[in-house]
Design an enzyme around this catalytic site. Structure first.
Site, mmCIF file in Angstrom:
data_model
loop_
_atom_site.group_PDB
_atom_site.id
_atom_site.type_symbol
_atom_site.label_atom_id
_atom_site.label_comp_id
_atom_site.label_asym_id
_atom_site.label_seq_id
_atom_site.Cartn_x
_atom_site.Cartn_y
_atom_site.Cartn_z
ATOM 1 N N ARG A 15 0.812 -1.228 0.000
ATOM 2 C CA ARG A 15 0.000 0.000 0.000
ATOM 3 C C ARG A 15 0.843 1.277 0.000
ATOM 4 N NH1 ARG A 15 -3.509 -2.286 4.918
ATOM 5 N NH2 ARG A 15 -1.654 -3.597 5.051
ATOM 6 N N THR A 78 2.328 -13.285 9.376
ATOM 7 C CA THR A 78 3.085 -12.880 10.565
ATOM 8 C C THR A 78 3.486 -14.077 11.443
ATOM 9 O OG1 THR A 78 0.953 -12.359 11.594
ATOM 10 C CG2 THR A 78 2.188 -10.517 10.705
ATOM 11 N N ASN A 384 39.292 28.936 -7.722
ATOM 12 C CA ASN A 384 40.076 27.808 -7.202
ATOM 13 C C ASN A 384 40.140 26.634 -8.168
ATOM 14 O OD1 ASN A 384 37.297 27.402 -6.787
ATOM 15 N ND2 ASN A 384 37.686 25.890 -5.185
ATOM 16 N N ALA A 421 39.803 47.585 -5.486
ATOM 17 C CA ALA A 421 38.535 47.099 -6.040
ATOM 18 C C ALA A 421 38.743 46.605 -7.464
ATOM 19 C CB ALA A 421 37.506 48.226 -6.011
HETATM 20 C C1 UD1 Z 1 -1.203 -6.926 11.628
HETATM 21 C C2 UD1 Z 1 -2.001 -7.864 12.561
HETATM 22 C C3 UD1 Z 1 -3.223 -7.106 13.069
HETATM 23 C C4 UD1 Z 1 -2.763 -5.873 13.814
HETATM 24 C C5 UD1 Z 1 -1.893 -4.988 12.905
HETATM 25 C C6 UD1 Z 1 -1.267 -3.907 13.752
HETATM 26 C C7 UD1 Z 1 -1.678 -10.185 11.886
HETATM 27 C C8 UD1 Z 1 -2.241 -11.325 11.146
HETATM 28 N N1 UD1 Z 1 -2.397 -9.068 11.849
HETATM 29 O O1 UD1 Z 1 -1.995 -6.624 10.497
HETATM 30 O O2 UD1 Z 1 -3.976 -7.922 13.954
HETATM 31 O O3 UD1 Z 1 -3.884 -5.159 14.253
HETATM 32 O O4 UD1 Z 1 -0.809 -5.770 12.341
HETATM 33 O O5 UD1 Z 1 -0.426 -3.081 12.962
HETATM 34 O O6 UD1 Z 1 -0.641 -10.298 12.511
HETATM 35 N N2 UD1 Z 1 5.296 -9.318 7.957
HETATM 36 C C9 UD1 Z 1 6.311 -10.225 7.734
HETATM 37 N N3 UD1 Z 1 6.057 -11.358 7.017
HETATM 38 C C10 UD1 Z 1 4.816 -11.636 6.516
HETATM 39 C C11 UD1 Z 1 3.786 -10.711 6.746
HETATM 40 C C12 UD1 Z 1 4.043 -9.556 7.477
HETATM 41 O O7 UD1 Z 1 7.445 -10.002 8.168
HETATM 42 O O8 UD1 Z 1 4.691 -12.685 5.877
HETATM 43 C C13 UD1 Z 1 5.591 -8.086 8.716
HETATM 44 C C14 UD1 Z 1 5.365 -6.833 7.921
HETATM 45 O O9 UD1 Z 1 6.551 -6.453 7.255
HETATM 46 C C15 UD1 Z 1 4.958 -5.825 8.988
HETATM 47 C C16 UD1 Z 1 4.297 -6.679 10.050
HETATM 48 O O10 UD1 Z 1 4.709 -8.007 9.808
HETATM 49 O O11 UD1 Z 1 6.072 -5.185 9.570
HETATM 50 C C17 UD1 Z 1 2.764 -6.580 9.992
HETATM 51 O O12 UD1 Z 1 2.335 -7.002 8.717
HETATM 52 P P1 UD1 Z 1 1.137 -6.284 7.960
HETATM 53 O O13 UD1 Z 1 0.920 -6.979 6.676
HETATM 54 O O14 UD1 Z 1 1.355 -4.821 7.934
HETATM 55 O O15 UD1 Z 1 -0.062 -6.670 8.945
HETATM 56 P P2 UD1 Z 1 -1.419 -5.898 9.160
HETATM 57 O O16 UD1 Z 1 -2.353 -6.211 8.071
HETATM 58 O O17 UD1 Z 1 -1.124 -4.480 9.437
HETATM 59 CA CA CA Z 2 0.697 -3.118 9.317
#
Ligand code: UD1
Ligand code: CA
Length: 447
Positions: A15, A78, A384, A421
């Site tokens: 995004r 995550t 210079n 000057a």
């Molecule tokens: C996530 C949470 C959500 C929470 C929100 C808060 C989950 C499933 N959801 O959603 O409940 O309210 O954050 O900000 O955890 N990342 C990885 N590997 C992956 C996916 C993500 O390292 O495979 C990292 C991303 O780089 C990021 C973080 O995890 O730093 C969160 O991922 P993002 O996709 O932004 O999760 P949200 O949809 O925001």
């Molecule tokens: Ca996020």
């Protein structure tokens, strides 16, 4: 009771619509991942484990030695991300703290509170929540009738009743390590095709274990960055936080909203900062200075009682009581000794201006050394560069350079000499000698 920190930073940040990985977008000059790394360093003894995936090499290069790295490839959510740290951390710590790399405003104090909660909790999970009317797409905390935490549901999977829940998942978790590594293996694929870390809550509840959810007190700490709108929101909050700390430390900010101070900057008390001032990089400013308005200072060191008015200062050194501007430009290697005055439309690069030297109007000094009490007349230019090489100019003490003098380097001007000057000086000038013309010739000896 050792704690390990895992920071999730493998996601693409779709995004953001950017070539740059999300966690490297800067907030006040620092890639935003740096803020989470700093929090991790202050709550744990060993470096955090950063889960990298999308643009992993760029993220590693930016964070360098401040973290250890595990690669998540492909990125399956995550929960899957945290799992990648298992071989690195299993058996090494009692607690595992999770931070999301896209939440730069979370403070060490808040994280420490969560850690302290988990250390006194018999269940395997403590999670930081946020009670807010603005759901921001966060997961919802589902509680049972007795108030106990039952699950976290992601917005995409939530029922209309769950959508209405105002308690949100911030993503900051503290787990009992042994339980975490085993339970991650039991997380099932979500309808979106990801392994959600948040599913660990319902897994614990099904095992009859308790989950603590602690509402955060400061909503601004929980700004997560998914879009550039969030990025500017987070940057504005970080700016406010830093500015407030400087005001409480004795620095006057006339207009905090247009004052940008990077976290790497130092400022002495009783310094006054006027509107639209940017203090960048490794800048250090002494006490009782007046900086701005409309000023940009990068990687520079200023002594006490300096005044910088509507100017640009880059990689320069100003000793005490220097005043410059409006519209002065100091470039790399400019060193202005105590009491130097530099007025409007001057540029100084890689040069030393001795104590009390004055350069009032429209001049350029490059690769130049001046002694003390030198007067640089309006429109003076050191020539210079001959098209191939840079050459030095040396101007001794008490020299008076007349208006519109061209100093064709390499060149030395002896102590107490003057140029008329409009002179074009091509040869070394002896001390106490007046030179005029083009090319400048000596016309008399001065006393
Ligand atoms: C996530 C949470 C959500 C929470 C929100 C808060 C989950 C499933 N959801 O959603 O409940 O309210 O954050 O900000 O955890 N990342 C990885 N590997 C992956 C996916 C993500 O390292 O495979 C990292 C991303 O780089 C990021 C973080 O995890 O730093 C969160 O991922 P993002 O996709 O932004 O999760 P949200 O949809 O925001
Ligand atoms: Ca996020």
């Amino acid at each position: 009771m050792k704690t390990s920190v895992v920071i999730l930073a493998a996601g693409k940040g779709t995004r953001m619509h950017s070539e740059l990985p999300k966690v490297l977008h800067p907030i006040l000059g620092q890639p935003l991942i740096q803020y989470s790394v700093a929090v991790a360093q202050s709550v744990a003894q060993s470096p955090p484990v950063l889960v990298v995936g999308h643009a992993a090499e760029k993220v590693r290069a930016a964070v360098a030695e401040a973290a250890e790295y595990v690669l998540q490839e492909p990125q399956l959510g995550t929960g899957h991300a945290v799992q990648q740290a298992e071989t690195r951390l299993r058996g090494k710590s009692e607690y595992v703290l999770i931070l999301y790399g896209d939440m730069p405003l979370v403070t060490a104090e808040t994280v420490q509170k969560l850690l302290d909660v988990q250390k006194n909790h018999i269940g395997p999970i403590s999670v930081l929540t946020l009670i807010s009317d603005d759901p921001r797409g966060f997961g919802r905390i589902v509680r049972g009738e007795d108030g106990s935490v039952r699950a976290i549901v992601e917005e995409a999977q939530a029922t209309p009743e769950e959508i209405a829940i105002k308690e949100l998942n911030t993503g900051v978790f503290c787990f009992s390590a042994d339980w975490l590594w085993d339970a991650l293996k039991r997380v099932e694929l979500s309808p979106k095709g990801e392994y959600y870390l948040t599913d660990l809550v319902s897994i614990a509840v099904k095992e009859g274990r308790s989950v603590r959810a602690i509402p955060a007190t400061d909503e601004t700490e929980m700004i997560g960055i998914n879009t550039r709108v969030h990025l500017s929101d987070a940057a504005a909050n970080m700016q406010q936080r830093i500015n407030r700390a400087w005001m409480l430390a004795g620095v006057t900010l006339q207009d905090p909203a247009t004052t940008y101070i990077e976290p790497t900057v130092q400022i002495g008390h009783d310094t006054v900062i006027a509107p639209n001032t940017h203090l960048i990089g490794s800048t250090e400013i002494g006490t009782a200075c007046i900086i701005g308005p409309n000023t940009f200072i990068r990687d520079s060191k200023l002594g006490n009682r300096c005044e910088v008015f509507a100017s640009v200062v880059e990689a320069a050194l100003l000793e005490d009581d220097v005043d410059i501007g409006p519209f002065a430009h100091l470039r790399k290697g400019a060193h202005l000794a105590a009491g130097v005055h530099m007025g409007n439309f001057g540029e100084v690069k890689n040069s030393y201006l001795g104590p009390g030297t004055k350069m009032g109007h429209f001049s350029y000094l490059g690769d130049t050394t001046t002694g003390a009490r030198v007067n640089i007349g309006a429109g003076t230019i050191t020539c210079n560069y001959d098209g191939e090489h840079k050459h030095p100019t040396e101007i001794a003490d008490d020299v008076f350079i007349g208006s519109d003098t061209m100093l064709v380097a390499p060149l030395k001007i002896g102590a107490g000499a003057r140029t008329g000057a409009g002179s074009v000086v091509t040869k070394t000038v002896a001390e106490k000698t007046l030179v005029v013309g083009m090319p400048a010739r000596a016309i008399r000896k001065l006393d």
